[in-house]
Write an enzyme that holds these catalytic residues in place. Structure first.
Site, short mmCIF file in Angstrom:
data_model
loop_
_atom_site.label_atom_id
_atom_site.label_comp_id
_atom_site.label_asym_id
_atom_site.label_seq_id
_atom_site.Cartn_x
_atom_site.Cartn_y
_atom_site.Cartn_z
N SER A 80 0.95 -1.23 0.06
CA SER A 80 -0.08 -0.11 0.13
C SER A 80 0.83 1.26 0.12
O SER A 80 0.30 2.28 -0.51
CB SER A 80 -0.95 0.06 1.09
OG SER A 80 -1.91 -0.93 1.15
N ASP A 300 -4.80 0.82 -4.79
CA ASP A 300 -3.51 0.96 -4.78
C ASP A 300 -3.10 -0.49 -5.39
O ASP A 300 -1.98 -0.54 -5.69
CB ASP A 300 -2.85 1.18 -3.46
CG ASP A 300 -3.70 0.54 -2.43
OD1 ASP A 300 -4.71 -0.21 -2.69
OD2 ASP A 300 -3.38 0.84 -1.18
#
Length: 456
Positions: A80, A300
């Site tokens: 992330s 993401d």
């Protein structure tokens, strides 16, 4: 701090000079949301009384897709932090990087650029506010796990003496109210409003910076929260507080789509997607009333390798997911602390379990207790090299297995995958984000919008 080169060819060029008109940019990151999540939500949300499968807000505005790979040093699968850094800076970095490049040098983010141009800025998340994604838009750190340092940076790092954010809503008491430092008190001393309950959202006054921390770490799961649509409620407040004549940049993160993917908890995944859907519907109405706004939603990365049908059966049955009142985590905690019985399991799952399903839960609990007993019998020296059993994980897998079997849901991983993710956009410049693109292209296009609407 390194400025980004914005001379790259964009899929859609604005070709206009800087404007005095204000513009709002709302960047929505659904952490972990691969295409199976948006597709799954379509079927989860389907009205069975009609023959057609209804379009969702995600279907309505999906305009493209994005690749997610990080810098070569980290291979093809991003975490992330690297994913958010690409989306916030337009530059790929290593897994764990918080708005720094592969040499650990800070890179300017779109939120920082917006703030430097006199725009209001904010972040609304369902994780802790110093988690990887929000941190990658606001500050810089060589590793995402430096939570206390990141929280401190929110107070220390400023632009022209101002905090980089005007609104910050999410979780994170643990990192902002510590024994050695109380950041909340420090913020309050600088005239920043602070709240810690959802009911206080309406008390926040426009024109003053605001922080809302509503949990020790991340917010409760949507299934477990008093308000299952807490992201949309926080978003509604943020847009009101940020509204001004110079425009604003707002980051919104549906953080726990990712956490549900890691937990292989399909019920929580759909509940988090429902909260996201309600947030996007809210933003759709907001754009209708504020046409000088562009909203971009992407992820993401994807998490869990979600499969809508498993074991060769051409079936996926999400109806049972609508009955769920608790996350798998909450159900697991109750099963560990109470005697497992049909009455308890029927109450927790909100449907009647078979004798075999109840027995599987009992066996999982006994197995976890047995492993704990073996571990506790080890000497202190032996424990140093042994892995402590996690009863929540053992029993939790039995819980999610029941839901997965009933729905015929499959998972290939408890981690991230490298597949492309959806890009969904609406508002004034939605067409800029059409087609397939790299995640870094999204940041570059946002920088381009900021340049167009720069007012000073």
């Amino acid at each position: 701090m390194r400025k980004l080169a914005l001379s790259l060819c964009l899929a859609t060029s604005l070709n206009v000079a800087a404007s005095q008109e204000s513009h709002n940019i709302i960047m929505v990151v659904a952490d972990g949301m691969g295409p199976a999540f948006t597709t799954g939500y379509r079927y989860f949300n389907d009205d069975k009384s009609t023959e057609q499968v209804e379009q969702t807000i995600f279907d309505k505005y999906q305009i493209g897709s994005a690749s997610t790979y990080p810098a070569p040093v980290s291979g093809y699968v991003t975490d992330s932090a690297a994913g958010a850094t690409a989306l916030s800076t337009g530059i790929k970095s290593y897994n764990g990087a918080i708005a720094v490049d592969v040499n650990k040098q800070p890179i300017e983010t779109v939120l920082e650029r917006a703030k430097s141009y006199g725009m209001k800025t904010g972040a609304v998340v369902t994780s802790q506010v110093n988690h990887a994604t929000p941190a990658s838009y606001i500050v810089h750190n060589e590793h995402r796990r430096n939570y206390n340092d990141i929280a401190d940076s929110y107070f220390i790092d400023r632009i022209e003496g101002q905090f980089k954010f005007d609104v910050l809503l999410g979780g994170g008491w643990l990192y902002f109210i510590r024994d050695e430092r109380n950041l909340v008190e420090e913020f309050k001393q600088e005239n920043v409003q602070y709240i810690d309950k959802y009911q206080q959202l309406s008390s926040l006054k426009k024109g003053k910076s605001a922080i809302g921390l509503f949990a020790e770490k991340g917010l409760p799961w949507a299934l477990d929260d008093k308000n299952p649509h807490r992201l949309s409620a926080l978003t509604n407040t943020a847009t009101k507080l940020l509204d001004n004549s110079h425009g604003y940049f707002l980051l919104i993160e549906a953080s726990q789509v990712d956490w549900a993917g890691h937990a292989n908890d399909i019920a929580s995944a759909m509940a988090e997607m429902d909260d996201l859907a309600k947030t996007m519907e809210l933003l759709e109405g907001y754009v209708a009333n504020n046409p000088n706004t562009t909203v971009i939603l992407t992820a993401d990365h994807s998490t869990g390798g979600l499969t809508l049908a498993a074991k060769g059966k051409y079936v996926w049955q999400p109806d049972i997911l609508k009955l769920q009142k608790h996350s798998a985590e909450a159900i697991t905690k109750q099963l560990i602390t109470n005697e497992i019985s049909p009455s308890l399991t029927n109450q927790l799952f909100n449907f009647e379990l078979t004798k075999q399903e109840v027995n599987d839960l009992i066996i999982a609990k006994l197995k976890s207790e047995e492993q704990i007993a073996i571990y506790n019998a080890l000497s202190s020296e032996q424990k140093k090299s042994a892995k402590k059993p996690r009863p929540n994980r053992i029993v939790g897998k039995a819980v999610t297995h029941i839901i997965d079997t009933r729905t015929n849901t499959g998972w290939t991983s408890g981690g991230h995958t490298a597949i492309d993710v959806p890009v969904i956009a609406l508002g004034k410049h939605a067409e800029m984000f059409a087609g397939h693109q790299d995640n870094t292209d999204i940041a570059k296009k946002v920088f381009k919008l900021l340049e167009q609407y720069r007012q000073h």
